[in-house]
Design a protein around this motif. Structure first.
Motif, short mmCIF file in Angstrom:
data_model
loop_
_atom_site.label_atom_id
_atom_site.label_comp_id
_atom_site.label_asym_id
_atom_site.label_seq_id
_atom_site.Cartn_x
_atom_site.Cartn_y
_atom_site.Cartn_z
N LEU A 176 0.89 -1.19 -0.03
CA LEU A 176 0.01 0.26 0.03
C LEU A 176 0.89 1.21 0.08
O LEU A 176 1.72 1.49 0.96
CB LEU A 176 -1.05 0.25 1.35
CG LEU A 176 -2.28 -0.76 1.11
CD1 LEU A 176 -1.85 -2.27 1.08
CD2 LEU A 176 -3.05 -0.55 2.29
N ASN A 177 0.64 2.03 -1.04
CA ASN A 177 1.43 3.31 -1.17
C ASN A 177 0.42 4.34 -1.37
O ASN A 177 -0.45 4.55 -2.18
CB ASN A 177 2.22 3.25 -2.55
CG ASN A 177 3.35 2.24 -2.56
OD1 ASN A 177 4.09 2.08 -1.59
ND2 ASN A 177 2.91 1.50 -3.49
N CYS A 178 0.40 5.14 0.02
CA CYS A 178 -0.73 6.08 0.41
C CYS A 178 -0.47 7.46 0.61
O CYS A 178 0.73 7.76 0.96
CB CYS A 178 -1.76 5.32 1.23
SG CYS A 178 -2.26 3.72 1.03
N GLY A 179 -1.23 8.25 0.66
CA GLY A 179 -1.12 9.65 1.22
C GLY A 179 -0.93 9.70 2.72
O GLY A 179 0.27 9.42 3.18
N ALA A 180 -2.09 10.32 3.66
CA ALA A 180 -1.72 10.42 5.02
C ALA A 180 -1.69 8.94 5.68
O ALA A 180 -0.93 8.83 6.49
CB ALA A 180 -3.17 11.18 5.41
N TYR A 181 -2.61 8.13 5.17
CA TYR A 181 -2.67 6.82 6.16
C TYR A 181 -2.86 5.75 5.25
O TYR A 181 -3.30 5.52 4.12
CB TYR A 181 -3.80 6.81 7.16
CG TYR A 181 -4.01 7.88 8.06
CD1 TYR A 181 -3.51 7.71 9.07
CD2 TYR A 181 -4.79 9.27 7.61
CE1 TYR A 181 -3.56 8.87 10.17
CE2 TYR A 181 -4.87 10.09 8.57
CZ TYR A 181 -4.32 10.02 9.64
OH TYR A 181 -4.36 11.19 10.86
N GLY A 182 -2.08 4.46 5.70
CA GLY A 182 -2.09 3.39 5.05
C GLY A 182 -3.43 2.48 5.47
O GLY A 182 -4.37 2.41 4.80
N PHE A 183 -3.16 1.91 6.56
CA PHE A 183 -4.39 1.19 7.40
C PHE A 183 -4.36 2.28 8.30
O PHE A 183 -3.73 2.76 9.05
CB PHE A 183 -4.01 -0.30 7.84
CG PHE A 183 -5.33 -0.37 8.75
CD1 PHE A 183 -6.23 -1.27 8.09
CD2 PHE A 183 -5.13 -0.20 9.98
CE1 PHE A 183 -7.31 -1.81 9.07
CE2 PHE A 183 -6.26 -0.65 10.76
CZ PHE A 183 -7.10 -1.38 10.16
N ALA A 184 -5.79 2.78 8.45
CA ALA A 184 -6.32 3.59 9.92
C ALA A 184 -7.53 3.19 10.22
O ALA A 184 -8.55 2.79 9.51
CB ALA A 184 -6.13 4.88 9.13
N THR A 185 -7.88 3.32 11.40
CA THR A 185 -9.18 3.34 12.23
C THR A 185 -9.58 4.73 12.30
O THR A 185 -8.59 5.67 12.21
CB THR A 185 -9.05 2.52 13.51
OG1 THR A 185 -8.06 3.34 14.25
CG2 THR A 185 -8.77 1.22 13.35
N ASN A 186 -10.94 5.04 12.97
CA ASN A 186 -11.15 6.35 13.22
C ASN A 186 -11.85 6.50 14.58
O ASN A 186 -12.83 5.48 14.63
CB ASN A 186 -12.09 6.85 11.90
CG ASN A 186 -12.65 8.33 12.04
OD1 ASN A 186 -13.02 8.59 13.18
ND2 ASN A 186 -12.27 9.37 11.25
N ALA A 187 -11.57 7.42 15.44
CA ALA A 187 -11.99 7.25 16.59
C ALA A 187 -13.44 8.10 17.11
O ALA A 187 -13.86 8.61 17.94
CB ALA A 187 -11.11 7.77 17.60
N THR A 188 -14.15 8.49 15.83
CA THR A 188 -15.56 9.09 16.04
C THR A 188 -16.31 8.26 16.87
O THR A 188 -16.75 7.04 16.82
CB THR A 188 -16.10 9.04 14.61
OG1 THR A 188 -15.31 9.91 13.57
CG2 THR A 188 -17.57 9.65 14.49
N THR A 189 -16.93 8.84 17.96
CA THR A 189 -17.81 8.18 18.82
C THR A 189 -19.12 7.98 18.39
O THR A 189 -19.80 8.87 17.71
CB THR A 189 -17.69 9.02 20.18
OG1 THR A 189 -18.07 10.38 20.02
CG2 THR A 189 -16.39 9.06 20.73
#
Length: 357
Positions: A176-189
């Motif tokens: 994976l060649n990506c911008g800000a994040y490759g693999f990412a979770t999101n902590a929106t509640t």
């Protein structure tokens, strides 16, 4: 004589599913395979390719195959598709078959609730995305697998959708060649639960190659994580990292100020936190859950000409009972750079870490 059974190949001026040279309606294509027209050239009949499963040569082909519930869909040519086509997926494997699947719009591909989607054996290109915009996202109760896939994107590669529970994402033999994040979770509640992450035999390159900030279970084995802001962040959840490399190479010119930016202030959202090859824990009023990290035969390195400004590992822990940081590492794990513990409530290899910031 024996019958001719076709399980592959490219055919000019001849459709092996539709007749022989004498225009007799003979289907030479084996059961479970299909013949797909990939070009109108040469005249008069064009070019056909035989592939396993339901063969596709256009975005429309893929969309129709997904809507009709085809389980194996195989690209016979490079295809451009609008990500919304995947909204109907139930359980399908997209065999890229060495071809390239290009997103025709900078829109997230959401795997719908309960859906199961696999991509294998080829390339996915998604350009014109904002750096933090995710290209493939798993909704509630869904699963995504990448196997032998190269992703090239200006955006963020893959992760669970906001607040999604019961999600499994597996990435193996991929890059994976990506911008800000490759693999990412999101902590929106409210953050989801029962999120499983399996990363194996893969390479991740981004500002943030692997970024985890929710309660989840992650296993990372034989992976290379190469980042320019962090190598890996674990701001919650449990991660076991083995036989891997986690590398930060910070190249921005603000290295002197950013290295001490959080000395007297809390972390923000996103990647606004202490920069290190590996940052663990939390320093804010949100994100009130524990972080547990196990390192096995793994190298954690702050690299490049500004390496001395950033530690190999930085940790700060929530102070609530059961909300702290637990870290273990074995004798085969190497840290190339400092290990900095900024707070109490951090346990390292069974002992309370000494605050040394």
């Amino acid at each position: 004589g024996g019958a001719i059974i076709c399980k592959g190949g490219t055919f000019k001026n001849f459709d092996p599913a539709g007749g022989d040279d004498h225009d007799q309606p003979t289907n030479f294509v084996a059961d479970g395979y299909s013949s797909v027209k990939i070009s109108d050239e040469p005249a008069p009949n064009g070019t056909y390719r035989v592939v396993e499963g339901t063969g596709v040569a256009s975005g429309t082909d893929i969309s129709e195959a997904l809507k009709s519930g085809k389980e194996l869909i195989t690209l016979a040519a490079d295809v451009t598709i609008e990500p919304a086509a995947f909204a109907s997926v139930k359980k399908s494997t997209i065999d890229l078959n060495g071809q390239t699947l290009t997103f025709g719009k900078a829109e997230t591909l959401y795997v719908p609730e309960g859906g199961n989607l696999t991509f294998r054996n080829g390339e996915i290109v998604a350009n014109d995305f904002d750096a933090i915009a995710t290209i493939i996202s798993a909704n509630e109760g869904s699963s995504i697998t990448l196997d032998g896939v190269t992703i090239n994107t200006t955006g963020t590669g893959i992760g669970p959708s906001d607040c999604a529970s019961d999600v499994t994402i597996e990435i193996k033999n991929s890059e994976l060649n990506c911008g800000a994040y490759g693999f990412a979770t999101n902590a929106t509640t409210p953050v989801g639960s029962n999120v499983k992450i399996i990363l194996a035999d893969s390479k991740f390159s981004a500002q943030e190659p692997v970024f985890i900030n929710i309660p989840c279970e992650a296993t990372i084995d034989n992976c290379d994580l190469d980042g320019t802001t962090h190598g890996m962040v674990l701001r919650g959840g449990k991660a076991t990292v083995s036989n891997s490399t986690i590398t930060l190479t910070y190249t921005d010119e603000d290295y002197e100020t950013i290295g001490s930016y959080f000395d007297n202030q809390n972390w923000g959202t996103g990647n606004m936190l202490n920069i290190a090859a590996l940052t663990v824990g939390n320093k804010s009023t949100g994100y009130q859950y524990p972080s547990e990290l196990h390192l096995i035969n793994t190298t954690v390195e702050s690299a490049g000409e500004h390496a001395s400004y950033f530690p190999a590992l930085y940790s700060w822990a929530n102070q609530g009972k059961g909300m702290g940081v637990t870290i273990t590492y074995d004798s085969a794990t190497q840290f190339k750079g400092d290990l900095v513990y900024g707070s109490g409530n951090i346990t390292v290899n069974g002992k309370a870490a000494e605050i040394n910031e």
